[in-house]
Write an enzyme that holds these catalytic residues in place. Structure first.
Site: not given
Length: 855
Positions: A560-562, A565
């Site tokens: 999710s965070d990759c 970003e």
């Protein structure tokens, strides 16, 4: 070097730059060539299959490699005996000697070999350093008011020096390769697995094995033991596995190195440490498992890992392994197969010696009551003690399992369960191009492939092991401390996305078009283009089309965070225009990412977990069998993942306000905002689960609130967060947080004594950058900019003469208790923070570039 291993200040101001000068002179004397690197005995190969390698071993291994995008982002180290001038070899040996000398105060390598190699290519690639950092007197002289703004021209010069240096480390494929090591149990797990499958010497040549021995020696603690990670206190897990690895790598019981002929006290001291604490019977469960596979421990001494769990119904069953966090699931998957098969390697003469060496003379191997050792665990390792309910469960299974396996039905179920587990392992192998999700399951999946081939009766059976072996090198990293196994196959996309945003934030994008275009290309090339094949529910997989991975497209696991970003970076780079940052991603690919991010949001909590939705309940942690790690059983929602997702969705909505998903984004943002507020601590902080720690988590918390509409004036949660950050600022203007914050779950100031928190307080450039970024985002410049001025000065004091920043203590973490390296953070975040500071304090607009002939 000072007490914490960072370069001492020169005249009380800027750090000593002897090392940076040696790198630059090395670059000037090296033979130039874009593709021919200064290899100094070893060279890093990026985006390369290895099929044209000078090493026959690498060429042989590489024939079974396959890739989705021509290996973009892959990095491997290769030994080349003909490479390197005498001066270069001397510089490498000097770096190694320096590390060894200070290894007990500075356990973290500075990635010197990478820097030497890329420094030698600067001129040929047009990445020369032409701006040096500003003199200390321009911002930190006694005559200057420390509470006044750092002049824009001075900040611009520091940023240009930082980017000049850092863009030179960027590979031609657009990513920044770097050290992602830290955990001490990874190299031993790999070595044990390769030894068991009989491929240790055919996969790791004598040079790699020598560097692994160097690495293990360098990270042995003064008491003779080895930690869970490079900065940690000695543990039985780290010490037993490191001892075994050294012996399997060729060190004899006296400490004689088979290559150098030198005798070191590493093996003798490690064995003394183990025996003094009751022997290897007290190693935690993961250590017991590795020893069982090796044949230096008996399976009866390991708590059950029944593969039959994979046969249980998924629906309505919170304990089905398909509901576990994917890293936990993908480790216990091969474990369950190997346990179910009681898979053990050949009992060689060396394994027989280890049976003697690892246990007490007063209780020889043959006399041990293995059942009594199942729950034995050294006090140094016991981070997560088993609840009594778990111990009762394992006790019951140990009594029932032998009885069931005597029956025809029990034997049939065991065979079926092992076949199911093997199919899931095969699916994981094939859908990651045999990289696998991480280093632990990589080593264990190799064991599954070996054992399947060993048991195969069909002559047409094709072993998967040859496809596994070349991917071992994707995990190996070389630095001045030796060769290590990384915690992933790298952090390529993650670092690249952050770096692109950092350079863009400085306002200097027009001066670094080549760097940004290359980064943009890597972002484009690394996006996951398709879902995994087949029925995703059957394989317990989430959708992945449009997501971004942590490392490479070949790895492919979406996060999710990759993804967030990656999307943020793509949007920032698009906003710079095609002339500056290159061709943008098609809108449909951006929409695909938005779809994935929205799908990750948990409908109950409103927060985002890592790889998948949260599939079970927190009480499942009761059966966490790993004594050394916390919070491993389910994919919890985190402040970092939730904030990154909210920021990415907000950026997309701003760029495409009339998109069809605008309503979904608005609803997701409202729920996500509520989640962030719900997990904020009473002191205003957020606990960071993936880096150190409250500084990191609070930066994300602040950014998430701001992205969803918070202002300092209207949001009490934001005001509390700002108060927390300001309360931790040090007198020198910086912030420094210890990794002890992660395991203790309370803020611990970084000091000269890293392991206890005692000693003199020390600031850390990465913590300082995160705190500065949080304060700027919260509008601190409009209220009282003095803390920002002090923070900017703290960062600039640390900058080295060539624009680099020093490597300080370790900054990454996972599962509360194990630290991991993010070597690029030391460059990315100071640059980013100074950029946001300059814009907040001075507004848009930059000063003219002034190049320094001395650079």
């Amino acid at each position: 070097w000072n007490e914490v291993g960072t370069p001492r200040s020169s005249g009380g101001a800027r750090v000593d730059r002897t090392r940076s000068r040696s790198r630059e002179s090395l670059g000037r004397s090296a033979q130039r060539g874009v593709r021919s690197r200064a290899r100094v005995m070893w060279r890093l190969r990026c985006s390369d299959s290895g099929r044209d390698s000078a090493s026959p071993m690498v060429r042989a291994l590489s024939k079974d490699l396959f890739s989705l995008n021509n290996h973009v982002g892959r990095h491997t180290w290769e030994f080349d005996a003909s490479a390197g001038t005498a001066a270069e070899k001397e510089a490498v040996e000097r770096a190694r000697a320096t590390f060894a000398k200070y290894r007990h105060t500075q356990q973290h390598s500075a990635d010197e070999l990478l820097r030497m190699q890329y420094d030698a290519m600067r001129e040929a690639r047009g990445r020369l350093i032409t701006v040096t950092p500003p003199p200390t007197s321009s911002y930190d002289a006694p005559s200057l008011d420390a509470r006044s703004a750092v002049p824009r021209a001075v900040v611009d010069r520091a940023m240009r020096a930082g980017i000049d240096f850092y863009q030179g480390l960027q590979d031609e494929d657009g990513h920044w390769a770097s050290d992602y090591g830290g955990p001490m149990f990874l190299v031993p797990g790999l070595v044990i697995s390769l030894y068991v499958v009989g491929e240790l010497e055919t996969t790791l040549d004598e040079h790699a094995r020598f560097e692994m021995r160097r690495y293990l020696r360098n990270h042995q603690n003064e008491d003779g033991g080895f930690g869970l990670h490079i900065e940690g206190h000695s543990t039985m897990f780290g010490t037993v596995l490191s001892y075994v690895a050294m012996r399997l790598l060729g060190v004899d019981e006296t400490g004689l190195d088979p290559t150098s002929g030198e005798t070191h006290d590493c093996v003798v001291n490690a064995r003394s440490w183990i025996v003094a604490r009751g022997g290897a019977a007290n190693v935690p469960s993961w250590g017991k498992f590795y020893l069982c596979v090796l044949g230096a421990y008996e399976w009866e001494g390991l708590n059950p890992i029944p593969p039959e769990a994979w046969l249980l119904p998924y629906t309505g069953n919170p304990l089905h392994p398909g509901r576990f966090w994917c890293h936990c699931r993908m480790v216990y998957l091969p474990m369950s197969y190997l346990y179910g098969k009681r898979a053990t390697g050949e009992i060689t003469p060396l394994v027989k010696k280890l049976r003697s060496e690892l246990f007490l003379d007063s209780a020889p191997y043959e006399t041990i009551d293995w059942d009594k050792t199942r729950n034995a665990c050294a006090k140094e390792d016991l981070y997560y003690p088993h609840p009594w309910l778990q111990d009762a469960l394992w006790w019951g299974l140990t009594k029932v399992e032998p009885l069931l396996l005597k029956t025809r039905i029990g034997k049939a179920l065991r065979g079926w369960a092992c076949r199911v587990a093997a199919r899931h392992a095969r699916y994981e192998d094939e859908n990651t191009r045999y990289v696998d999700i991480g280093p632990v399951n990589k080593a264990m999946n190799m064991l599954v492939a070996w054992h399947e081939a060993k048991e195969a009766t069909d002559s047409s059976f094709e072993s998967r092991l040859p496809k596994h072996l070349p991917r071992v090198h994707d995990y190996l990293w070389l630095a001045e401390d030796g060769m290590k196994m990384q915690g992933y196959n790298g952090s390529q996309l993650w670092d690249c996305a952050f770096a692109a945003q950092a350079v863009a934030a400085t306002g200097l994008a027009n001066e670094y078009k080549g760097c940004l275009r290359d980064a943009h290309r890597y972002v484009r090339d690394s996006q996951v283009r398709d879902d995994c094949p087949g029925n995703l529910k059957k394989w317990f997989r989430h959708i992945s089309k449009g997501a971004w991975p942590f490392s490479t497209r070949d790895h492919g696991w979406p996060i999710s965070d990759c993804s967030s970003e990656g999307l943020k970076a793509a949007l920032v780079l698009e906003s710079l225009g095609e002339k500056v940052a290159g061709k943008p991603l098609p809108v449909e690919r951006l929409r695909s990412c938005v779809n994935v991010i929205l799908s990750y949001q948990n409908p109950g909590s409103g927060g985002w977990a890592t790889y998948e939705n949260t599939r079970s309940f927190s009480w499942v942690e009761i059966i966490n069998p790993a004594e050394t790690f916390g919070d491993i059983m389910i994919d919890y929602p985190y402040v970092e993942c939730s904030s990154a997702s909210l920021q990415a969705l907000a950026s997309f909505a701003k760029r495409f306000p009339t998109d069809a998903r605008a309503g979904d984004i608005k609803r997701a943002s409202s729920k996500g905002r509520a989640f962030l507020k719900s997990i904020q601590r009473h002191d205003g902080s957020w606990y960071g689960s993936w880096a150190v720690c409250f500084t990191y988590g609070t930066w994300f918390g602040v950014k998430g609130l701001v992205a969803t509409g918070s202002t300092y004036e209207t949001c009490d949660a934001l005001r509390k967060a700002v108060a927390f950050v300001l309360s931790k600022q040090m007198p020198d203007g910086g912030w420094g947080e210890s990794y002890l914050s992660c395991q203790n779950k309370k803020y611990v100031q970084l000091t000269t004594d890293k392991r206890t928190g005692a000693g003199k307080p020390v600031d850390h450039i990465v913590n300082t950058a995160w705190a500065l970024l949080a304060l700027v985002a919260a509008g601190q410049a409009e209220r009282d900019p003095a803390p920002l001025h002090a923070a900017a000065r703290a960062l600039m004091r640390r900058q080295m003469e060539n624009g680099d920043f020093p490597q300080q203590t370790i900054m990454g973490v996972f599962n509360n208790n194990c630290m991991i390296t993010y070597a690029n953070y030391r460059n990315i975040f100071p640059i980013w923070a100074l950029g946001e500071y300059a814009n907040a304090v001075h507004g848009p607009g930059i000063t003219p570039r002034v190049e320094d002939a001395a650079a």
